[in-house]
Design an enzyme around this catalytic site. Sequence first.
Site, PDB file in Angstrom:
ATOM      1  N   GLU A 146       0.817  -1.204   0.000  1.00  0.00           N
ATOM      2  CA  GLU A 146       0.000   0.000   0.000  1.00  0.00           C
ATOM      3  C   GLU A 146       0.857   1.262   0.000  1.00  0.00           C
ATOM      4  OE1 GLU A 146      -2.974  -0.295  -0.682  1.00  0.00           O
ATOM      5  OE2 GLU A 146      -3.280  -2.417  -0.242  1.00  0.00           O
ATOM      6  N   HIS A 149       1.824   1.996  -3.465  1.00  0.00           N
ATOM      7  CA  HIS A 149       0.818   2.759  -4.213  1.00  0.00           C
ATOM      8  C   HIS A 149       0.978   4.254  -3.968  1.00  0.00           C
ATOM      9  CE1 HIS A 149      -1.655  -0.222  -6.128  1.00  0.00           C
ATOM     10  NE2 HIS A 149      -1.926  -0.857  -5.005  1.00  0.00           N
ATOM     11  N   GLU A 224      -0.785  -2.608 -10.001  1.00  0.00           N
ATOM     12  CA  GLU A 224      -0.668  -3.587  -8.919  1.00  0.00           C
ATOM     13  C   GLU A 224       0.676  -4.312  -8.972  1.00  0.00           C
ATOM     14  OE1 GLU A 224      -2.551  -4.086  -6.211  1.00  0.00           O
ATOM     15  OE2 GLU A 224      -3.533  -2.286  -6.973  1.00  0.00           O
TER      16      GLU A 224
END
Length: 299
Positions: A146, A149, A224
Amino acid sequence: MMRILLFLGTNLAVVLVASITLRLLGVEPYLNAQGINFNALLIFCFVFGMAGSMISLFLSKWMAKRSTGTVIIESPSNASEQWLVDTVAELAKAANIKTPEVGIFPAQQSNAFATGWNKDDALVAVSAGLLNRMQPEEVKAVLAHEIGHVANGDMVTLALVQGVLNTFVMFFARVVAQLLDAFLRRDDNQGLGFMGYFAVVIVAEIVFGIAASVVVAWFSRFREYRADAAGAKLAGSGAMINALARLKAETQLPDQMPDTLTAFAITTGKSRKLMEKLFASHPPLDDRIRALKEAAYRE
């Protein structure tokens, strides 16, 4: 999945509200009073299409908190929360970004997300179920994913991609409405009329918006892999692979998990129909694990 659906839903709502408002205020009829002016129409659509995407981006963190019931850890109340906050801070420092807000939301499925309008104003949240079932090194890998990201600026890039797509969705919806109106005006007919034109634009925007979602989904799948690579770099390839393998194992337990996990919005890797593949926001677990193993082998 959750993050992407919230973003797309908010974006579509903003675009539709903008279209309704501008139509009711008479801006579009004025713009097209002399027929289709493609340059003016394209600029018009770019301004409002990008605005819809930017509004979605700025609302993303607030929407995520409200929709998931995420509780921000302002002051850790136990050792688990302290570890979570410290781990996120450690990973953020390694990724050279400001430490995001850290939260926990009450879901029993393994789940996590990151959102925010820029790298220095982000939120990273995990579900209670993920904390309860995963080993610390696996949780760290999920958090690293995360953080990846956030560090990659994925939400901003997604907003820019969506803004460009909004532009073409709004543009072609109005071109279709204009052409249909012109066709119906032959032989002194009145054309679509105010409400007819308005209805065609809205329907066309929904149809073209769904088609644009395929492009957004493709970009989401691509990012991803990048987030997985970032997670492997920050937390170790083994930990990242183990975290994905753990999630895959959970999907195979009877009556334990649905076919789609919302932690990274992961699919189980089973064969899927074409439409499901086109609109999937994340690649299958098997593909992601394979990519990580291949990258580790090359190093």
